[in-house]
Write an enzyme that holds these catalytic residues in place. Structure first.
Site, PDB file in Angstrom:
ATOM      1  N   ASN A 103       0.858  -1.184   0.000  1.00 13.86           N
ATOM      2  CA  ASN A 103       0.000   0.000   0.000  1.00 13.86           C
ATOM      3  C   ASN A 103       0.895   1.234   0.000  1.00 13.86           C
ATOM      4  O   ASN A 103       1.485   1.575   1.024  1.00 13.86           O
ATOM      5  CB  ASN A 103      -0.906  -0.020   1.247  1.00 13.86           C
TER       6      ASN A 103
ATOM      7  N   GLU B 176      -7.173   4.317   7.939  1.00 13.53           N
ATOM      8  CA  GLU B 176      -6.991   5.759   7.668  1.00 13.53           C
ATOM      9  C   GLU B 176      -8.239   6.347   7.010  1.00 13.53           C
ATOM     10  O   GLU B 176      -8.601   7.493   7.278  1.00 13.53           O
ATOM     11  CB  GLU B 176      -5.735   5.970   6.798  1.00 13.53           C
TER      12      GLU B 176
ATOM     13  N   SER C 186       3.178  -2.558  10.288  1.00 10.76           N
ATOM     14  CA  SER C 186       4.632  -2.569  10.457  1.00 10.76           C
ATOM     15  C   SER C 186       5.276  -3.902  10.063  1.00 10.76           C
ATOM     16  O   SER C 186       6.210  -4.367  10.723  1.00 10.76           O
ATOM     17  CB  SER C 186       4.999  -2.165  11.891  1.00 10.76           C
TER      18      SER C 186
HETATM   19  C1  PEP Z   1      -0.934  -0.035   5.948  1.00 13.75           C
HETATM   20  O1  PEP Z   1      -0.944   1.106   5.537  1.00 13.75           O
HETATM   21  O2  PEP Z   1      -1.863  -0.761   5.604  1.00 13.75           O
HETATM   22  C2  PEP Z   1       0.158  -0.483   6.801  1.00 13.75           C
HETATM   23  C3  PEP Z   1       0.071  -1.658   7.347  1.00 13.75           C
HETATM   24  O3  PEP Z   1       1.230   0.380   6.982  1.00 13.75           O
HETATM   25  P1  PEP Z   1       2.656   0.023   7.682  1.00 13.75           P
HETATM   26  O4  PEP Z   1       3.136  -1.271   7.060  1.00 13.75           O
HETATM   27  O5  PEP Z   1       3.528   1.176   7.337  1.00 13.75           O
HETATM   28  O6  PEP Z   1       2.400  -0.127   9.146  1.00 13.75           O
END
Ligand code: PEP
Length: 252
Positions: free
Chosen positions: A9, A97, A213
């Site tokens: 993403n 989000e 993450s």
């Molecule tokens: C996401 O945006 O779906 C996400 C999991 O971001 P990150 O891997 O940066 O935590």
């Protein structure tokens, strides 16, 4: 059986040139251990990245959002029909989000899911709990309610077009990751809820991704869990090296 999937993403990052270069770099890596790679790119990049990917190979294209409406006087919105026309195969719905920053609730999310499916787009449906819900040990009830409110109006046939992404909000972009055991526990729970609503076949065919993450350093341990069928990756999907390492983190 269900697919192992690595989905990146990109959120609101990269220019078209940078995104196309990232897609081109990934295309050359040919990950062997995963069944499917999906790139969730900004609207403006869809056509260019589709051309770069050329409809070949294992990398598929996704949009990050769509309108809940079919067409008409919705200035600034992008419809499912428009997305399908770019070469996108998937669309993200329900990312935390969008839920928190843009107030997308189940009445909107369920319409978005219906719009996507009616125009032949598959859905990557995101759900997950905030930190206070996890600390109060209410996370199972929280994700069950999200599934019931957003997704469970679909038929079993429509569910074949859905990938589920469990993303605890406290782990997104924070550097905190659910432990592999925490991920396994709630993924198995989500699968059991899908089975209760539909049937064992639908439940076992549904890919359930973990997001929050995910990095090369933790992907292998997470993906080794039987109900974790891959990852939805934000930050670490923006570099060819880190995302391709994640794509190679399935199996032994
Ligand atoms: C996401 O945006 O779906 C996400 C999991 O971001 P990150 O891997 O940066 O935590």
């Amino acid at each position: 059986m269900r697919d192992n999937i690595a989905a990146g993403n990109w959120k609101m990052n990269t220019t078209i040139a940078e995104g196309t270069a990232l897609a081109a770099g990934l295309r050359k890596t040919h990950p062997k251990s995963c069944d499917k790679v999906i790139l969730c790119v900004p609207y403006t990049h869809l056509s260019a990245v589709a051309t770069e990917l050329d409809g070949q190979g294992m990398i598929s294209l996704a949009a990050q959002n769509l309108s809940s409406e079919e067409s008409g006087a919705y200035t600034g919105e992008i419809s499912a029909r428009m997305l399908a026309d770019t070469g996108a195969e998937y669309v993200l719905v329900g990312h935390s989000e969008r839920r928190t920053l843009f107030n997308e609730d189940s009445s909107i999310l369920s319409k978005k899911i219906d719009q996507a499916l009616s125009h032949g787009l598959k859905v990557i449906y995101c759900l997950g709990e905030p930190l206070d819900i996890r600390e109060a040990n209410q996370h199972n009830a929280h994700v069950k309610a999200q599934l019931q409110d957003d997704l469970f109006h679909l038929s079993a046939d429509q569910m074949q077009q859905v990938i589920v992404a469990y993303e605890p909000i406290w782990a997104i972009g924070t550097g905190k990751t659910a432990t592999p055991d925490q991920a396994q526990e709630i993924h198995a729970y989500i699968r059991s809820i899908i089975q209760d609503k539909y049937d064992p076949n639908t439940a076992s065919q549904t890919s359930i991704l973990y997001g929050g993450s995910v990095k090369p350093a933790n992907a292998k341990e997470l993906f080794a869990k039987p109900d974790v069928d891959g990852g939805l990756v934000g930050g670490a999907s923006l570099k060819v090296d880190s995302f391709s390492a994640i794509c190679e983190s399935f199996g032994s």
